[in-house]
Design an enzyme around this catalytic site. Structure first.
Site, mmCIF file in Angstrom:
data_model
loop_
_atom_site.group_PDB
_atom_site.id
_atom_site.type_symbol
_atom_site.label_atom_id
_atom_site.label_comp_id
_atom_site.label_asym_id
_atom_site.label_seq_id
_atom_site.Cartn_x
_atom_site.Cartn_y
_atom_site.Cartn_z
ATOM 1 N N LYS A 1 0.776 -1.361 -0.305
ATOM 2 C CA LYS A 1 0.092 0.437 0.204
ATOM 3 C C LYS A 1 0.703 1.125 0.008
ATOM 4 O O LYS A 1 0.807 2.715 -0.324
ATOM 5 C CB LYS A 1 -1.032 -0.048 1.227
ATOM 6 C CG LYS A 1 -2.249 1.266 1.136
ATOM 7 C CD LYS A 1 -2.763 1.394 2.711
ATOM 8 C CE LYS A 1 -3.783 -0.065 2.686
ATOM 9 N NZ LYS A 1 -4.800 -0.128 1.486
ATOM 10 N N ARG B 1 -3.879 2.670 8.031
ATOM 11 C CA ARG B 1 -4.358 1.776 7.508
ATOM 12 C C ARG B 1 -2.360 0.531 7.303
ATOM 13 O O ARG B 1 -1.791 1.224 6.911
ATOM 14 C CB ARG B 1 -4.435 1.382 6.175
ATOM 15 C CG ARG B 1 -5.791 2.557 5.528
ATOM 16 C CD ARG B 1 -6.283 3.148 4.529
ATOM 17 N NE ARG B 1 -7.025 3.789 4.333
ATOM 18 C CZ ARG B 1 -8.133 3.420 3.810
ATOM 19 N NH1 ARG B 1 -9.165 2.596 4.128
ATOM 20 N NH2 ARG B 1 -9.575 4.522 3.978
ATOM 21 N N GLY C 1 -8.889 -6.966 4.110
ATOM 22 C CA GLY C 1 -9.333 -7.719 4.934
ATOM 23 C C GLY C 1 -8.883 -8.257 5.935
ATOM 24 O O GLY C 1 -9.493 -8.643 7.427
ATOM 25 N N MET D 1 -5.492 -7.558 7.788
ATOM 26 C CA MET D 1 -5.170 -7.079 9.219
ATOM 27 C C MET D 1 -6.222 -5.168 9.385
ATOM 28 O O MET D 1 -6.850 -5.197 8.796
ATOM 29 C CB MET D 1 -3.709 -5.943 8.783
ATOM 30 C CG MET D 1 -3.197 -7.625 9.025
ATOM 31 S SD MET D 1 -0.945 -7.411 8.834
ATOM 32 C CE MET D 1 -1.050 -6.971 6.775
ATOM 33 N N ARG E 1 -2.883 -1.063 -6.516
ATOM 34 C CA ARG E 1 -2.276 -2.158 -6.132
ATOM 35 C C ARG E 1 -2.636 -3.646 -7.823
ATOM 36 O O ARG E 1 -3.634 -3.313 -8.565
ATOM 37 C CB ARG E 1 -3.016 -3.529 -5.482
ATOM 38 C CG ARG E 1 -3.622 -3.311 -5.136
ATOM 39 C CD ARG E 1 -4.041 -4.262 -3.889
ATOM 40 N NE ARG E 1 -6.071 -4.803 -4.145
ATOM 41 C CZ ARG E 1 -6.257 -4.301 -3.130
ATOM 42 N NH1 ARG E 1 -5.139 -4.847 -1.620
ATOM 43 N NH2 ARG E 1 -7.757 -5.079 -1.838
ATOM 44 N N HIS F 1 -15.974 -8.110 0.699
ATOM 45 C CA HIS F 1 -14.778 -8.949 1.197
ATOM 46 C C HIS F 1 -14.875 -10.140 0.229
ATOM 47 O O HIS F 1 -13.950 -10.630 0.109
ATOM 48 C CB HIS F 1 -14.677 -8.575 2.629
ATOM 49 C CG HIS F 1 -14.151 -9.433 3.133
ATOM 50 N ND1 HIS F 1 -14.791 -10.946 3.588
ATOM 51 C CD2 HIS F 1 -12.471 -9.707 3.981
ATOM 52 C CE1 HIS F 1 -13.524 -11.863 3.855
ATOM 53 N NE2 HIS F 1 -12.871 -10.630 4.704
ATOM 54 N N SER G 1 15.749 -41.378 -9.734
ATOM 55 C CA SER G 1 14.371 -41.224 -9.705
ATOM 56 C C SER G 1 13.875 -41.078 -8.483
ATOM 57 O O SER G 1 14.025 -42.266 -7.599
ATOM 58 C CB SER G 1 13.301 -42.083 -10.416
ATOM 59 O OG SER G 1 12.255 -41.811 -10.054
ATOM 60 N N CYS H 1 9.420 -38.573 -8.910
ATOM 61 C CA CYS H 1 8.645 -39.512 -9.481
ATOM 62 C C CYS H 1 7.071 -38.900 -8.282
ATOM 63 O O CYS H 1 6.169 -39.899 -7.893
ATOM 64 C CB CYS H 1 8.618 -40.710 -9.838
ATOM 65 S SG CYS H 1 9.407 -41.949 -8.996
ATOM 66 N N TYR I 1 13.670 -34.716 -15.098
ATOM 67 C CA TYR I 1 12.171 -34.292 -15.753
ATOM 68 C C TYR I 1 11.857 -34.499 -13.926
ATOM 69 O O TYR I 1 12.120 -34.668 -12.778
ATOM 70 C CB TYR I 1 11.802 -35.549 -16.890
ATOM 71 C CG TYR I 1 12.292 -36.975 -15.992
ATOM 72 C CD1 TYR I 1 11.121 -37.483 -15.097
ATOM 73 C CD2 TYR I 1 13.139 -37.705 -15.748
ATOM 74 C CE1 TYR I 1 11.196 -38.456 -14.532
ATOM 75 C CE2 TYR I 1 13.725 -39.139 -15.824
ATOM 76 C CZ TYR I 1 12.721 -39.749 -14.663
ATOM 77 O OH TYR I 1 12.934 -40.746 -14.053
#
Length: 900
Positions: free
Chosen positions: A23, A92, A101, A103, A338, A454, A785, A853, A873
């Site tokens: 912010k 804020r 919303g 905090m 933002r 919200h 693997s 894997c 991979y």
């Protein structure tokens, strides 16, 4: 020299988000751009971290705030707390990463029992009401946020006064009502806390800043950070800004605007506006807003200025911007911007649009989408032809299809979800305290609020289905029901929520595949003009990912059908074919015969019966993956898993004994075998390579089935590329013994058929010892693997089946885990073992092929780690293959965390 803890808006920029929070950095950026931003300053995240670590603010902070406040007062020509026309401030929160919303915010700092009279003392008839409306907001926010009074107590008082005056909302309350409300609020604070609401504006400001710091560790903020994987040690900045007022009358108001639709990605004017309101009224959803376009009729000049600011901001940020603004008596003020949160569909569509518009290159577009978003686009949707009558209509705030039982509070949503039930959270409007229920629910439905409320913003950020502002719903949380003109729906009733169309249906509506899923099922063919825009954008970005990525993506598949689907989804082979899955179903008696065999002849007969069945399976899989590698893992789990349950067998035999009947001889034989083979910890028992070394003929049968399947495919003109993987190796000696037998069988089949067999033989690294001795194992193994499921279990020393329900929730709450190590690779422990094994294995065998894997192969964050570690991979379930392809491309960009 003391550190700088406070920065004027004119001193910062958007590149300082780590210090000034999102912010504060964006307010500074808009100030630099010359946009109309109310002046102010930002207290840094560094100051917050000091406060959180020590319990006290930095010693220099009060003085630095005083210096900046004095400059603000000089520029405004007013002082904080002066009796006539005082300067008022907003306080804020603003963390580095958006936490909408989660905090705290306190508005109208500086009002007290005297200055409220000065603020309202003008000839304008509405000015006095405005002053008391602002004061009641301050007392309510300060009382709950700073002084710890339950916010529900204030809401109950407000609801009582509205009911007494038959007022639909707080704008219908007059000045006397608001004065009475302030007095009642102040009495409530004194009753609850033992202290009076502070009249000193400097004390109000000091305590408000510290309360925002403290809200970083509030429950809802911690839950949100855990859900979004935001680090706990960042802290929040605090922006202190001159108040501007949207609640001065019909020529004032507040709103939220998006430069493109955050739900669909379509360009245009999107947002909500609420006349005669402060910004908190818009996002809280306590009054239903009007579409942003209405501002053009209400105040054409402000609307034109807003549209110009929107164009400038999107061009500057090169992305969808989310903007909060206030109109004060015809003057536009920009309160925040933002890069906006968006749905998965919007992310892909906007990325494609920005490429087409020449704003960003294709590689940057790839960085702005992510695999989890792609997975959500593959979820089913409702079949519009079979959904039945509409129960309610609202705003399509976050798309998708969800079915669940109606619940009316967060605790019930969590309770039912924990029991395995799908739920839909229904509220008049959500508040930050509803976050646990929103996480637990499949969908959120509210009777109030717009697409920037919200509920809408949080649901979009989490990828949850959401319909807001369904005005025909009358929600009665005390009665545990909601009603519409046509029906009454009680808690537990199943409903279907269509977040794409803003519709709610009674019962479970039928589902159909999404267009994106159909695209992948069709093999990812180039879309035609008739295909949906989202399909065209997905196709383009998947092409970019495939062209960018270094790692291959394979699939875990055990049947020809799964292999064929994986190939359609873009898999470049099979990284894990689990042969044990081929021993189930109607083949189980053959496995039992092998286990129960009393001599070598009996065991060989059972293995010979299994051989053609396995050969047929392998032939089908190799055909489906013709020309691509297929890694076949030899039998891994303990043999007793193929036998009946010990308890079930024991009860059955005991029941026969108790009834004086002779048990079935086969049951008796099976019980003896299961008892003999029972292990206290099967995961660490006779399984994997150990089976191959102690059960004669098992390895030979499986390798022969593979070899003969390769021969069959070659003779059919195919290009089979089978690889044989030995599981659970802990030492090179184990691997050498099994490899010797594998090579012997391959040579025998090759000699007997005249067909050359070139099957790589490698191992699965799933034990810490294997990772630490990888250099030696690589002397004989041609590929590694990583079985990260077992490697995680053996590294951490716990069994996944036992511990996830036992203490993982507590570990997440206490911060031991940021996320489950089974969901995302533990980089410091398990990941380090993977890195060691890759490095030492390649030092011995430079051309060593490495892959993964385990389930981590389909997890976006883990894929980035595997790219960094140099794996060749990843392998995952067929349905995660598109996700892995996309994330492997993003990893090659160095795009971890670079998405929207």
């Amino acid at each position: 020299m003391a550190p700088t803890y406070v920065y004027d808006f004119a001193e910062g920029g958007r590149d300082m988000a780590g210090l000034l929070g999102g912010k504060g950095a964006n307010l500074a950026e808009m100030t630099r751009m010359g946009l109309p931003v109310p002046p102010g300053f930002t207290v840094t995240t560094e100051a917050c971290r000091v406060f959180l670590e020590t319990g006290e603010p930095p010693p220099e902070l009060e003085r630095q705030i005083g210096v900046h406040l004095a400059a603000l007062e000089r520029a405004a020509g007013r002082r904080l707390g002066q009796v006539d026309d005082p300067l008022l401030l907003s306080v804020r929160s603003g963390a580095r990463f958006s936490m909408p919303g989660m905090m705290d915010t306190i508005l109208d700092i500086g009002l007290n029992d005297l200055s409220v009279l000065g603020l309202g003392r003008t000839p304008e008839p509405e000015r006095e009401r405005f002053a008391w409306d602002s004061y009641r907001r301050l007392v309510q926010m300060f009382g709950s946020t700073v002084m710890g009074v339950d916010s529900a107590r204030f809401e109950k008082v407000l609801a009582g006064i509205k009911k007494q005056h038959h007022a639909a909302d707080d704008t219908r309350l007059d000045t006397c009502d608001l004065i009475r409300l302030v007095e009642t609020y102040q009495d409530l604070i004194l009753e609850e806390t033992g202290e009076e609401f502070p009249q000193d504006p400097a004390e109000q400001l000091r305590r408000a800043v510290l309360a925002v710091f403290a809200s970083w560790n509030g429950e809802r903020a911690r839950i949100y950070r855990r859900r979004e994987h935001i680090p706990d040690d960042l802290g929040t900045a605090v922006s202190v800004q001159t108040m501007v007022f949207g609640n001065l009358g019909p020529d004032s108001g507040s709103g939220v605007a998006f430069t493109r639709d955050p739900a669909t990605g379509r360009p245009g004017v999107y947002g909500d506006y609420l006349p005669n309101a402060q910004g908190e009224d818009v996002v809280a959803g306590i009054r239903n807003t009007v579409p942003l376009q209405r501002l053009e009729d209400l105040d054409p000049a402000s609307y034109a200025r807003l549209r110009d600011c929107m164009r400038r901001l999107e061009a500057h940020y090169r992305d969808l911007c989310d903007i909060e603004f206030t109109v004060e008596r015809g003057t536009l003020w920009m309160l925040q911007t933002r890069v906006g949160k968006r749905t998965s569909q919007a992310a892909f569509v906007i990325a494609g649009q920005l490429v087409d518009e020449g704003v960003i290159p294709p590689r940057e577009a790839l960085a702005r989408v992510d695999g989890e978003g792609l997975a959500r686009l593959m979820f089913p949707r409702f079949d519009s032809s079979g959904t039945g009558d509409v129960l309610a209509r609202g705003l399509p705030a976050s798309p998708g299809a969800a079915v669940g039982a109606v619940v009316f509070d967060s605790a019930e949503a969590v309770r039912r979800s924990a029991g395995g039930e799908r739920v839909v959270l229904v509220r008049q409007e959500t508040t930050p305290d509803d976050l646990p229920g929103m996480i637990a629910a499949e969908a959120v439905l509210t009777s109030r609020g717009g697409r920037t409320s919200h509920a809408a913003v949080v649901a979009r950020g989490m990828g949850k289905v959401c319909v807001c502002g369904a005005e025909e719903l009358t929600v009665d949380p005390d009665g545990r029901l909601f009603s519409t003109p046509s029906a009454t729906v009680r808690e537990g009733t199943v409903v279907s929520v269509d977040g794409s169309e803003g519709l709610v249906f009674l019962g479970a509506a039928p589902l159909v595949d999404s267009p994106v899923m159909r695209y992948f099922e069709d093999g990812g063919q180039p879309p035609g003009e008739a295909d949906a825009q989202i399909v065209r954008d997905v196709h383009r970005l998947m092409g970019q990912a495939d062209a960018t990525r270094r790692m291959e993506v394979r699939a875990n598949a055990d049947t020809p059908e799964d292999a064929a689907r994986a190939r359609r989804f873009g898999a470049q082979g099979i990284g894990l074919c689990r042969t044990e899955h081929m021993f189930l179903g109607d083949r189980r008696p053959l496995v039992e015969a092998m286990i129960l065999a009393h001599d070598e002849a009996g065991r060989e007969a059972a293995l010979n019966a299994l051989l053609p069945l396995q050969r047929e399976d392998f032939t089908g899989i190799l055909e489906a993956m013709d020309g691509l590698p297929v890694t076949i893992r030899l039998l891994d789990p303990p043999l007793h898993e193929f036998l009946p349950d010990l308890t079930e067998l024991s009860v059955r035999v005991a029941r026969h004994d108790a009834q004086g009947r002779r048990p079935d001889p086969r049951d008796t034989e099976l019980l003896a075998a299961v008892t003999r083979m029972h292990e206290t910890n099967p995961m660490l028992g006779l399984r994997g390579v150990r089976l191959g070394l102690v059960v004669p003929g098992l390895v030979a049968m499986q390798v022969r089935a593979v070899a003969e399947a390769v021969v069959a495919r070659k003779r059919a003109g195919g290009d089979p590329r089978a690889e044989i993987m030995v599981p659970l190796v802990g030492t090179v000696e184990e691997f050498r013994l099994v490899r010797t037998e594998v090579d012997r069988v391959l040579e025998r089949v090759s000699a007997g058929t005249g067909v050359t067999l070139d099957c790589r033989v490698g191992t699965m690294i799933e034990l810490p010892r294997a990772a630490l001795t990888a250099g030696r194992i690589a002397e004989d193994a041609e590929f590694f693997s990583f079985g990260t499921n077992d490697l995680t279990q053996t590294t951490w020393g716990f069994s996944r089946d036992d511990v996830e329900a036992a203490f993982f929730s507590a570990y997440l709450d206490k911060g031991v885990f940021r996320t489950s190590p089974f969901e995302t690779i533990d980089r410091e422990g398990v990941g380090r073992l993977v890195g060691i094994a890759v490095a030492e294995g390649r030092a011995t065998r430079p051309g060593l092929k490495t892959g993964v894997c385990g389930e981590h192969g389909g997890d976006p964050a883990s894929i980035h780690f595997f790219h960094e570690t140099g794996l060749d991979y990843v392998s995952c379930s067929p349905f995660r293959v598109p996700v892995a392809r996309l994330e492997a491309g993003r990893a090659a960009l160095g795009a971890a965390g670079a998405g929207t």
